[in-house]
Design a protein around this motif. Structure first.
Motif, PDB file in Angstrom:
ATOM      1  N   THR A 114      -6.610   3.661  -0.739  1.00  0.00           N
ATOM      2  CA  THR A 114      -6.330   3.170   0.767  1.00  0.00           C
ATOM      3  C   THR A 114      -4.901   3.075   0.828  1.00  0.00           C
ATOM      4  OG1 THR A 114      -7.643   1.926   0.290  1.00  0.00           O
ATOM      5  CG2 THR A 114      -5.568   1.071   1.774  1.00  0.00           C
ATOM      6  N   ASN A 162      -3.264   0.771   6.534  1.00  0.00           N
ATOM      7  CA  ASN A 162      -4.958  -0.033   5.912  1.00  0.00           C
ATOM      8  C   ASN A 162      -5.997   0.898   6.073  1.00  0.00           C
ATOM      9  OD1 ASN A 162      -4.078  -2.030   3.461  1.00  0.00           O
ATOM     10  ND2 ASN A 162      -3.835  -3.492   5.574  1.00  0.00           N
ATOM     11  N   SER A 184     -12.273   6.184  -4.133  1.00  0.00           N
ATOM     12  CA  SER A 184     -11.710   6.237  -3.151  1.00  0.00           C
ATOM     13  C   SER A 184     -10.254   5.694  -3.165  1.00  0.00           C
ATOM     14  CB  SER A 184     -11.997   4.371  -1.845  1.00  0.00           C
ATOM     15  OG  SER A 184     -11.739   3.357  -2.871  1.00  0.00           O
ATOM     16  N   THR A 226       1.022  -1.165  -0.034  1.00  0.00           N
ATOM     17  CA  THR A 226      -0.012   0.530   0.103  1.00  0.00           C
ATOM     18  C   THR A 226       0.700   1.017   0.172  1.00  0.00           C
ATOM     19  OG1 THR A 226      -1.190  -1.463   1.740  1.00  0.00           O
ATOM     20  CG2 THR A 226      -1.714   1.023   0.964  1.00  0.00           C
ATOM     21  N   THR A 229      -8.695   3.104   4.363  1.00  0.00           N
ATOM     22  CA  THR A 229      -9.527   3.483   3.337  1.00  0.00           C
ATOM     23  C   THR A 229      -9.995   4.377   3.608  1.00  0.00           C
ATOM     24  OG1 THR A 229      -9.310   1.373   2.972  1.00  0.00           O
ATOM     25  CG2 THR A 229     -11.126   2.370   1.487  1.00  0.00           C
TER      26      THR A 229
END
Lengths: 122, 213
Positions: B82, B70, B80, B23, B72
């Motif tokens: 994340t 994480n 969206s 991420t 979001t």
């Protein structure tokens, strides 16, 4: 014996010959001795980032408290025809004053003037 | 030429992120006492119901880089993003333990705080060069934004071609002037918020989905 504060003015030519870590150690060695360093050409952003990191590692209680640094606002250098075509103007680093945080205080700064007060007591 | 270099960097960052399957990391940077942890806590509480770390009026309450994974965020139009949120110590070029004693800390405690703060700032600078994919730069809207550390940090962030949102925090205070921050950094979006009271954070979330998505 001469008393006072030593000011080292380092030319752009000399800076250009040094690696990033050589520049950082040159600056920090001088500043930790209580000297003021004036760079004819300032540091690149990557070098500034590394200077902060290395400065933090040198700070000690009742010893070195860090640095005070001032520079003029960055000027956009003309990048020539191709630079203009692709929007690629690279910023130009400018004269920079660096000194020990407990001795150098900036009194006034604007786009073309830096006024600094330097104390000889540490 | 800069166009090709920038494009190559962007592609390289994208490929690196894709193949690592990690991420993206969003760093919260800014000077000490700008309200970075208060804002980080607000974001995390709003979207995960947790907190990142404690806050206090003494500078350098956050002395180690803290990460919350994480998160979001969903915008009003349904888009969206994340990311892992990375709360960092306030960046400065000097730390004097005597400053902490003015807040009532004993000498030993103040020295310990100073040592931890120096390690934290060094760590934050290292992360900025190696691991951060986007930045929320938080400023106290009651203070002068034209300080060298801010000019320098925003320059470092720009040189890495990282997307950056500037937050003019503490708008709940009477001396707050987001306009002064906008004039200091006209090249970046400036969002006035109060991290403490949650004022205008919806606009920040909307911008985050646009900017970091």
């Amino acid at each position: 014996m001469i008393q006072g504060v030593q000011i080292d003015l380092i030319s752009a030519e000399r800076l250009d010959k040094l690696t990033m870590m050589e520049k950082i150690h040159l600056i920090l060695d001088e500043v930790m001795e209580g000297n003021i360093v004036v760079l004819e050409k300032g540091l690149a952003p990557e070098e500034q980032s590394k200077l902060i990191e290395v400065t933090m590692r040198e700070i000690s209680p009742d010893g070195f408290a860090g640095i005070e640094m001032e520079t003029y606002p960055v000027k956009e250098a003309q990048g020539g025809f191709l630079g203009k075509l692709f929007g690629g103007r690279r910023p130009e680093t400018r004269l920079t004053v660096i000194g020990p945080a407990n001795q150098l205080k900036t009194l006034r700064k604007d786009k073309d003037l830096i006024s600094a007060w330097v104390s000889s007591s540490r | 030429m800069a166009f090709f270099v920038n494009t190559r960097k962007k592609i390289s960052r994208f490929l690196k992120a894709f193949f690592r399957k990690r991420t993206s990391r969003l760093g919260i940077y800014g000077p000490p006492n700008a309200g970075k942890t208060t804002l980080a806590n607000r974001i995390v509480r709003d979207w995960v119901g947790d907190a990142v770390g404690p806050v206090s009026e003494i500078p350098h309450e956050t002395r180690r880089v803290r990460r919350k994974e994480n998160i979001t965020i969903t915008g009003q139009n349904g888009s969206s993003v994340t990311f892992d949120i990375v709360d960092t110590p306030g960046v400065t070029t000097k730390i004097d333990y005597n400053e902490f004693m003015e807040y009532g800390l004993e000498k030993e405690e103040a020295i310990k705080r100073a040592r931890e703060a120096t390690e934290g700032v060094a760590e934050a600078m290292h992360w900025l060069r190696e691991d951060i994919d986007g930045v929320i730069y938080v400023l106290d809207a009651t203070q002068d934004p034209f300080q060298q550390v801010n000019i320098m940090l925003v320059g470092i962030i720009e040189s890495r071609n990282l997307p950056v949102l500037i937050v003019a925090n503490k708008t709940d205070l009477p001396d707050a002037s987001p306009a002064r921050i906008k004039s200091a950094f006209p090249q970046h979006p400036v969002i006035p918020v109060s991290g403490l009271e949650g004022t205008n954070v919806e606009e920040l979330y909307e911008k985050m989905t646009e900017y970091f998505g």
